[in-house]
Design a protein around this motif. Sequence first.
Motif, PDB file in Angstrom:
ATOM      1  N   GLY A  99      -8.200   3.710   9.897  1.00 11.64           N
ATOM      2  CA  GLY A  99      -8.503   3.872  11.315  1.00 11.64           C
ATOM      3  C   GLY A  99      -9.849   3.286  11.676  1.00 11.64           C
ATOM      4  O   GLY A  99      -9.997   2.631  12.718  1.00 11.64           O
ATOM      5  N   PHE A 100     -10.855   3.529  10.839  1.00 11.05           N
ATOM      6  CA  PHE A 100     -12.188   2.974  11.098  1.00 11.05           C
ATOM      7  C   PHE A 100     -12.136   1.440  11.092  1.00 11.05           C
ATOM      8  O   PHE A 100     -12.723   0.788  11.972  1.00 11.05           O
ATOM      9  CB  PHE A 100     -13.162   3.472  10.036  1.00 11.05           C
ATOM     10  N   THR A 101     -11.434   0.878  10.122  1.00 14.99           N
ATOM     11  CA  THR A 101     -11.309  -0.583  10.050  1.00 14.99           C
ATOM     12  C   THR A 101     -10.597  -1.129  11.282  1.00 14.99           C
ATOM     13  O   THR A 101     -10.975  -2.173  11.828  1.00 14.99           O
ATOM     14  CB  THR A 101     -10.533  -0.987   8.775  1.00 14.99           C
ATOM     15  N   ALA A 102      -9.572  -0.410  11.744  1.00 12.29           N
ATOM     16  CA  ALA A 102      -8.852  -0.834  12.945  1.00 12.29           C
ATOM     17  C   ALA A 102      -9.767  -0.800  14.163  1.00 12.29           C
ATOM     18  O   ALA A 102      -9.734  -1.710  15.009  1.00 12.29           O
ATOM     19  CB  ALA A 102      -7.646   0.074  13.171  1.00 12.29           C
ATOM     20  N   GLY A 103     -10.599   0.235  14.274  1.00  8.81           N
ATOM     21  CA  GLY A 103     -11.527   0.324  15.398  1.00  8.81           C
ATOM     22  C   GLY A 103     -12.538  -0.810  15.404  1.00  8.81           C
ATOM     23  O   GLY A 103     -12.814  -1.397  16.462  1.00  8.81           O
ATOM     24  N   VAL A 104     -13.081  -1.114  14.239  1.00  5.19           N
ATOM     25  CA  VAL A 104     -14.041  -2.230  14.132  1.00  5.19           C
ATOM     26  C   VAL A 104     -13.365  -3.541  14.501  1.00  5.19           C
ATOM     27  O   VAL A 104     -13.947  -4.385  15.207  1.00  5.19           O
ATOM     28  CB  VAL A 104     -14.631  -2.293  12.707  1.00  5.19           C
TER      29      VAL A 104
ATOM     30  N   SER B 161      -6.996  -6.750  22.169  1.00  2.40           N
ATOM     31  CA  SER B 161      -7.863  -6.074  21.190  1.00  2.40           C
ATOM     32  C   SER B 161      -7.172  -4.867  20.584  1.00  2.40           C
ATOM     33  O   SER B 161      -7.287  -4.601  19.384  1.00  2.40           O
ATOM     34  CB  SER B 161      -9.162  -5.645  21.871  1.00  2.40           C
ATOM     35  N   GLY B 162      -6.434  -4.136  21.420  1.00  5.34           N
ATOM     36  CA  GLY B 162      -5.696  -2.983  20.917  1.00  5.34           C
ATOM     37  C   GLY B 162      -4.605  -3.382  19.939  1.00  5.34           C
ATOM     38  O   GLY B 162      -4.397  -2.715  18.918  1.00  5.34           O
ATOM     39  N   LEU B 163      -3.908  -4.463  20.229  1.00  4.71           N
ATOM     40  CA  LEU B 163      -2.852  -4.925  19.327  1.00  4.71           C
ATOM     41  C   LEU B 163      -3.414  -5.358  17.986  1.00  4.71           C
ATOM     42  O   LEU B 163      -2.808  -5.108  16.934  1.00  4.71           O
ATOM     43  CB  LEU B 163      -2.085  -6.080  19.980  1.00  4.71           C
ATOM     44  N   VAL B 164      -4.573  -6.007  18.018  1.00  7.34           N
ATOM     45  CA  VAL B 164      -5.215  -6.395  16.757  1.00  7.34           C
ATOM     46  C   VAL B 164      -5.545  -5.153  15.935  1.00  7.34           C
ATOM     47  O   VAL B 164      -5.274  -5.085  14.725  1.00  7.34           O
ATOM     48  CB  VAL B 164      -6.493  -7.218  17.030  1.00  7.34           C
ATOM     49  N   GLY B 165      -6.138  -4.144  16.587  1.00 10.45           N
ATOM     50  CA  GLY B 165      -6.480  -2.916  15.884  1.00 10.45           C
ATOM     51  C   GLY B 165      -5.264  -2.210  15.313  1.00 10.45           C
ATOM     52  O   GLY B 165      -5.270  -1.760  14.160  1.00 10.45           O
ATOM     53  N   MET B 166      -4.206  -2.110  16.107  1.00  7.87           N
ATOM     54  CA  MET B 166      -2.992  -1.451  15.635  1.00  7.87           C
ATOM     55  C   MET B 166      -2.352  -2.227  14.491  1.00  7.87           C
ATOM     56  O   MET B 166      -1.821  -1.636  13.543  1.00  7.87           O
ATOM     57  CB  MET B 166      -1.996  -1.300  16.789  1.00  7.87           C
ATOM     58  N   GLY B 167      -2.415  -3.553  14.590  1.00  7.31           N
ATOM     59  CA  GLY B 167      -1.873  -4.380  13.518  1.00  7.31           C
ATOM     60  C   GLY B 167      -2.628  -4.187  12.211  1.00  7.31           C
ATOM     61  O   GLY B 167      -2.022  -4.089  11.140  1.00  7.31           O
ATOM     62  N   VAL B 168      -3.950  -4.121  12.303  1.00  7.81           N
ATOM     63  CA  VAL B 168      -4.762  -3.900  11.106  1.00  7.81           C
ATOM     64  C   VAL B 168      -4.445  -2.540  10.498  1.00  7.81           C
ATOM     65  O   VAL B 168      -4.285  -2.407   9.282  1.00  7.81           O
ATOM     66  CB  VAL B 168      -6.264  -4.005  11.452  1.00  7.81           C
ATOM     67  N   PHE B 169      -4.348  -1.513  11.347  1.00  6.38           N
ATOM     68  CA  PHE B 169      -4.043  -0.177  10.829  1.00  6.38           C
ATOM     69  C   PHE B 169      -2.655  -0.159  10.179  1.00  6.38           C
ATOM     70  O   PHE B 169      -2.484   0.424   9.093  1.00  6.38           O
ATOM     71  CB  PHE B 169      -4.092   0.849  11.961  1.00  6.38           C
ATOM     72  N   ALA B 170      -1.671  -0.754  10.829  1.00  6.48           N
ATOM     73  CA  ALA B 170      -0.313  -0.776  10.276  1.00  6.48           C
ATOM     74  C   ALA B 170      -0.280  -1.487   8.933  1.00  6.48           C
ATOM     75  O   ALA B 170       0.384  -1.038   7.981  1.00  6.48           O
ATOM     76  CB  ALA B 170       0.642  -1.452  11.255  1.00  6.48           C
TER      77      ALA B 170
END
Length: 533
Positions: A465-470, A498-507
Amino acid sequence: MTNQQKSRTLAGIAGIVAIATLLSKLVALFRQQAIAAAFGTGIAANAYNYAYIIPSFFLILLGGVNGPIHTTIVSILEKRSKQEAAPLVESITTLVSGVLLLVSIALFLSADGLIYLVGPQLSQTAHAIAAEQLRIMSPMILLSGLIGIGFGTLNTANQYWLLSLSPVLSSITIILGLGILYLSVGSQIISPAYVAIGGQVLAWGTLAGALFQWIVQLIVQWRLRLGTLRLRFDFRSPGVQQAVKLMAPAVFASGMLQINLFTDYFFASGIPGAAAAFNYANLIVQTPLGIISNVILLPLFTILSRLADPLEWHNLKSRLRQGLILTALTMLPLGALFAALAMPIVRIVYERGAFQQDDSQLVASILVAYGIGMFVYLGRDVLVRVFYALGDGETPFRVGVLNIFLNVLLDFILIKPFGAPGITLATVGVNTISMLLFLGILHRKLHGLPLRQWSLPILGLIVSGFTAGVSSWGTLWSLQHFFGSQGLVLLLLQTIASGLVGMGVFALLATRMKLPEIDFLVARLTKRGAGSQ
């Protein structure tokens, strides 16, 4: 019923709850946008939030889904036939209504003093408006108990759509009231001459919404023959005695969380617009959190209640792990995105009419703090439901008492360096400590929980989650650096990207952990249509 049929039934329930709650939360968000456009974080909106503290305290405490009355009614009626349910519901309704009617009258008579108590640093104008609003909304104390009983009764009848959809009525009445006021006075709604009138419209709209919500529940309850308005004084029956025994400590325990809200507003009363800003930020967070909370907790609590027997504790532990991991899977990425994208989210949702850039900055700073605490907020609720399912309302009460003192201490410490966001960070700290205490107590109560085994995937999801936020923040910064941030459409596109990038990283990171809960969540989302058949 086979396991596959049970799975489909639960998936169907989750689908109904998700759709109804989504609609409810979207209408609530639209209501908040209307209030923001009309009043911003000005006197009328700020006064309303102080006046609404006590009615909302009772509405959430007694009338909320997953509240103590709701959970108590579910626990009791699940073990009784339909013929036993109606007289039991009528007796409980008579008892609760009598007590809450007296409380409503006391609230009406003491409104002025109570506003001094919760908002000692409010201006004279804000105080007068808030006191009048509180008098108007005082009958909501009685309505809150009736709504809570209706939620619990209809839950046992599998009327999940109504549980999630009926709060829409409260939002609609406020929106209609503001619309009528705007048609009457136009843009003058924010002028000093109309601020008091606007405050009254907010209060009357809120009261009307609660009344309609209860009436709709009552009509369905009558049709299902699960109790009427008949006065029944059978207070010594085993069912009523059991309800009181379970409900009383549960009410006090849940009330501890709402008492913390009094403390928060007390410390924040010297910060102009802080109360309104808390409400605006909280509504953004509650839109997805409320949906996911209902999807996870409503079906889960029914299951937990059936696993209270010590012979079923192995399955109870398995369901508890599932609830916590699902909470982490949903709340951690959402919280990270809210924290990373707080400013553009607030600007997109609220910045129009009387709501200006300074308002956005205040609300965004609070939204960051809310995002940090989303996981522990819902995780604590999951653990509390386990205690209720086990018939233990005393433990949440004791922890709640400790939390009051802890919240006062953290509010006092954090408001000076952080201002209004410090109040929210104090709540995050309280919820974190509560969650750890509940886990420790359940570890002893259930003869051991695999806490070390559970902690590893949760820690992995926190890092993800932290990585996704960054990643989201970095993407937003890059897009705004090259393209600027002026214009609603551009800001919306940048925030979505930006949200899609974060969600993609978390997934990407979460799927590498190969958690069975991920497969469960994906299956629920992709096969919801089949499961609801």
